[in-house]
Design an enzyme around this catalytic site. Structure first.
Site, PDB file in Angstrom:
ATOM      1  N   GLY A  19       0.794  -1.233   0.000  1.00 47.39           N
ATOM      2  CA  GLY A  19       0.000   0.000   0.000  1.00 47.39           C
ATOM      3  C   GLY A  19       0.826   1.283   0.000  1.00 47.39           C
ATOM      4  O   GLY A  19       1.724   1.480  -0.835  1.00 47.39           O
ATOM      5  N   ARG A  44       7.057 -10.336   1.688  1.00 47.92           N
ATOM      6  CA  ARG A  44       6.637  -9.261   0.771  1.00 47.92           C
ATOM      7  C   ARG A  44       7.640  -8.111   0.797  1.00 47.92           C
ATOM      8  O   ARG A  44       7.902  -7.472  -0.218  1.00 47.92           O
ATOM      9  CB  ARG A  44       5.234  -8.756   1.125  1.00 47.92           C
ATOM     10  CG  ARG A  44       4.151  -9.412   0.272  1.00 47.92           C
ATOM     11  CD  ARG A  44       2.805  -8.718   0.431  1.00 47.92           C
ATOM     12  NE  ARG A  44       2.271  -8.886   1.751  1.00 47.92           N
ATOM     13  CZ  ARG A  44       1.817  -7.911   2.531  1.00 47.92           C
ATOM     14  NH1 ARG A  44       1.830  -6.658   2.105  1.00 47.92           N
ATOM     15  NH2 ARG A  44       1.348  -8.164   3.719  1.00 47.92           N
ATOM     16  N   ALA A  93       3.588   1.541   8.839  1.00 43.72           N
ATOM     17  CA  ALA A  93       3.047   0.294   9.418  1.00 43.72           C
ATOM     18  C   ALA A  93       1.836   0.648  10.273  1.00 43.72           C
ATOM     19  O   ALA A  93       1.886   1.556  11.102  1.00 43.72           O
ATOM     20  CB  ALA A  93       4.100  -0.398  10.268  1.00 43.72           C
ATOM     21  N   TYR A 157      -8.350   2.693  17.312  1.00 43.52           N
ATOM     22  CA  TYR A 157      -7.508   3.073  16.171  1.00 43.52           C
ATOM     23  C   TYR A 157      -7.414   4.603  16.066  1.00 43.52           C
ATOM     24  O   TYR A 157      -6.328   5.162  15.903  1.00 43.52           O
ATOM     25  CB  TYR A 157      -8.104   2.462  14.911  1.00 43.52           C
ATOM     26  CG  TYR A 157      -7.439   2.831  13.610  1.00 43.52           C
ATOM     27  CD1 TYR A 157      -6.248   2.231  13.213  1.00 43.52           C
ATOM     28  CD2 TYR A 157      -8.015   3.770  12.746  1.00 43.52           C
ATOM     29  CE1 TYR A 157      -5.648   2.559  12.003  1.00 43.52           C
ATOM     30  CE2 TYR A 157      -7.426   4.096  11.538  1.00 43.52           C
ATOM     31  CZ  TYR A 157      -6.239   3.488  11.166  1.00 43.52           C
ATOM     32  OH  TYR A 157      -5.652   3.815   9.972  1.00 43.52           O
TER      33      TYR A 157
HETATM   34  P1  NAP Z   1      -1.537  -1.894   4.015  1.00 40.15           P
HETATM   35  O1  NAP Z   1      -1.551  -1.992   2.538  1.00 40.15           O
HETATM   36  O2  NAP Z   1      -2.154  -2.987   4.817  1.00 40.15           O
HETATM   37  O3  NAP Z   1      -0.023  -1.675   4.499  1.00 40.15           O
HETATM   38  C1  NAP Z   1       0.338  -1.699   5.857  1.00 40.15           C
HETATM   39  C2  NAP Z   1       1.567  -2.573   6.021  1.00 40.15           C
HETATM   40  O4  NAP Z   1       1.966  -2.505   7.408  1.00 40.15           O
HETATM   41  C3  NAP Z   1       1.288  -4.066   5.703  1.00 40.15           C
HETATM   42  O5  NAP Z   1       2.321  -4.616   4.942  1.00 40.15           O
HETATM   43  C4  NAP Z   1       1.248  -4.679   7.103  1.00 40.15           C
HETATM   44  O6  NAP Z   1       1.610  -6.043   7.132  1.00 40.15           O
HETATM   45  C5  NAP Z   1       2.270  -3.822   7.826  1.00 40.15           C
HETATM   46  N1  NAP Z   1       2.157  -3.968   9.273  1.00 40.15           N
HETATM   47  C6  NAP Z   1       1.031  -4.161   9.999  1.00 40.15           C
HETATM   48  N2  NAP Z   1       1.334  -4.290  11.302  1.00 40.15           N
HETATM   49  C7  NAP Z   1       2.687  -4.188  11.388  1.00 40.15           C
HETATM   50  C8  NAP Z   1       3.597  -4.279  12.467  1.00 40.15           C
HETATM   51  N3  NAP Z   1       3.186  -4.511  13.708  1.00 40.15           N
HETATM   52  N4  NAP Z   1       4.913  -4.129  12.206  1.00 40.15           N
HETATM   53  C9  NAP Z   1       5.353  -3.928  10.943  1.00 40.15           C
HETATM   54  N5  NAP Z   1       4.536  -3.858   9.882  1.00 40.15           N
HETATM   55  C10 NAP Z   1       3.214  -3.985  10.101  1.00 40.15           C
HETATM   56  O7  NAP Z   1      -2.263  -0.564   4.484  1.00 40.15           O
HETATM   57  P2  NAP Z   1      -2.205   0.961   3.974  1.00 40.15           P
HETATM   58  O8  NAP Z   1      -3.604   1.344   3.669  1.00 40.15           O
HETATM   59  O9  NAP Z   1      -1.109   1.190   3.001  1.00 40.15           O
HETATM   60  O10 NAP Z   1      -1.851   1.674   5.350  1.00 40.15           O
HETATM   61  C11 NAP Z   1      -0.652   2.379   5.582  1.00 40.15           C
HETATM   62  C12 NAP Z   1      -0.876   3.342   6.725  1.00 40.15           C
HETATM   63  O11 NAP Z   1      -1.881   4.290   6.358  1.00 40.15           O
HETATM   64  C13 NAP Z   1      -1.388   2.668   7.999  1.00 40.15           C
HETATM   65  O12 NAP Z   1      -0.737   3.228   9.114  1.00 40.15           O
HETATM   66  C14 NAP Z   1      -2.867   3.000   8.010  1.00 40.15           C
HETATM   67  O13 NAP Z   1      -3.382   3.012   9.315  1.00 40.15           O
HETATM   68  C15 NAP Z   1      -2.859   4.380   7.369  1.00 40.15           C
HETATM   69  N6  NAP Z   1      -4.138   4.781   6.787  1.00 40.15           N
HETATM   70  C16 NAP Z   1      -4.570   4.272   5.593  1.00 40.15           C
HETATM   71  C17 NAP Z   1      -5.772   4.717   5.051  1.00 40.15           C
HETATM   72  C18 NAP Z   1      -6.280   4.234   3.727  1.00 40.15           C
HETATM   73  O14 NAP Z   1      -7.251   4.828   3.232  1.00 40.15           O
HETATM   74  N7  NAP Z   1      -5.705   3.197   3.125  1.00 40.15           N
HETATM   75  C19 NAP Z   1      -6.556   5.649   5.750  1.00 40.15           C
HETATM   76  C20 NAP Z   1      -6.095   6.131   6.961  1.00 40.15           C
HETATM   77  C21 NAP Z   1      -4.875   5.697   7.458  1.00 40.15           C
HETATM   78  P3  NAP Z   1       0.441  -7.146   7.147  1.00 40.15           P
HETATM   79  O15 NAP Z   1      -0.311  -6.985   5.868  1.00 40.15           O
HETATM   80  O16 NAP Z   1       1.202  -8.445   7.250  1.00 40.15           O
HETATM   81  O17 NAP Z   1      -0.402  -6.850   8.359  1.00 40.15           O
END
Ligand code: NAP
Length: 253
Positions: A19, A44, A93, A157
């Site tokens: 992501g 990954r 993360a 969260y």
């Molecule tokens: P994503 O595609 O799931 O990427 C997050 C990555 O972080 C995944 O590879 C995940 O691994 C890894 N991760 C989770 N827990 C971890 C840990 N304890 N230690 C190390 N790595 C860890 O999600 P994303 O949407 O890109 O999110 C990135 C950030 O943006 C996050 O902080 C999320 O809260 C924030 N965010 C996203 C959105 C949105 O619209 N997408 C909105 C608000 C905030 P696994 O897949 O193995 O768990």
């Protein structure tokens, strides 16, 4: 007019295997930086680093749970040994969680805070020594619009991400005189594996319904966030610190 120069730095990106984190790795690599991909999913992370290396980028993958301080310190030691001192940190993360307030157990509350807030704290503390030694650094935390608006189905969260915003502002004040900027991006409506998972579980509406709630009229992409990460980590953003840069199509004004 003075030109901003681009110096190759070592950029650590947590959550770099997927992501927003993965897109940030690619944008920072395109800007000429060496990339450390840190992620819970070591396989990954290795695939992202391998792909960057095939493009001639110095890249390293480390499997790490950011909530584990010993593991985080070991990961940063490996980054320093293999790539050099850390100049840029992106903390992407994150652990998304949906629970009604009454259903949040103390254990669940703790895990969500451990990953999203304490994990950010661990990584900032692990990185900042190199930055103070260099007199230059860029930290970009990834928070969430849920912390700006409140969120009925994920109070844990949203609270954790609110903590990330205030941690960011505090670090900005502490480190501004030392050449280190610290800013946060609270995304909203970005199409990533995390968002798709939440939609499959019925926790978020489908793309069309989500798009209707965004003034620009469509969802964002990881590249939209990564472009802001690249800006905030650039030499030219040296006068920007302590800011909350919403990249959300106008969803939060
Ligand atoms: P994503 O595609 O799931 O990427 C997050 C990555 O972080 C995944 O590879 C995940 O691994 C890894 N991760 C989770 N827990 C971890 C840990 N304890 N230690 C190390 N790595 C860890 O999600 P994303 O949407 O890109 O999110 C990135 C950030 O943006 C996050 O902080 C999320 O809260 C924030 N965010 C996203 C959105 C949105 O619209 N997408 C909105 C608000 C905030 P696994 O897949 O193995 O768990």
């Amino acid at each position: 007019m003075a030109q901003a120069t681009t110096t190759s730095r070592v950029a650590v990106v947590t959550g770099g295997a997927s992501g927003i984190g993965e897109a940030s790795c690619r944008h920072l690599a395109a800007a000429g930086h060496r990339i450390a991909v840190l992620d819970l999913d070591a396989e990954r992370a290795a695939a992202v680093a391998d792909d960057l290396r095939t493009q001639g980028v110095a890249a390293l993958a480390v499997g790490v749970d950011v909530s584990d301080r010993t593991a985080v310190d070991a990961a940063f030691d490996k980054v320093r040994a293999d790539l050099g001192p850390v100049g840029i940190l992106v903390t992407s993360a994150g652990l998304m969680a949906f629970d009604t307030f009454e259903d949040i157990t103390p254990e669940r509350w703790q895990r969500v805070l451990d990953v999203n807030l304490t994990g950010t704290f661990h990584c900032c503390q692990a990185a900042v020594g190199d930055m103070t030694s260099a007199g230059w650094g860029r930290i970009i935390t990834i928070s969430s619009s849920s912390a700006q608006r409140g969120s009925p189905n994920c109070a844990h969260y949203a609270a954790a991400k609110g903590g990330v915003i205030v941690l960011t502002k505090s670090l900005a004040r502490i480190y501004a005189p030392l050449g280190i900027t610290v800013n946060t991006i609270p995304p909203s409506g970005i199409e990533t594996p995390m968002q798709h998972r939440s939609q499959r579980e019925g926790r978020l509406p489908d793309n069309d319904a989500m798009a209707r709630a965004i003034p620009i009229g469509h969802l964002g992409t990881p590249d939209d966030i990564a472009a802001a990460v690249a800006y905030l980590s650039s030499e030219g953003a040296g006068f920007v610190t302590g800011q909350v840069l919403g990249v959300n199509g106008g969803a939060v004004l």
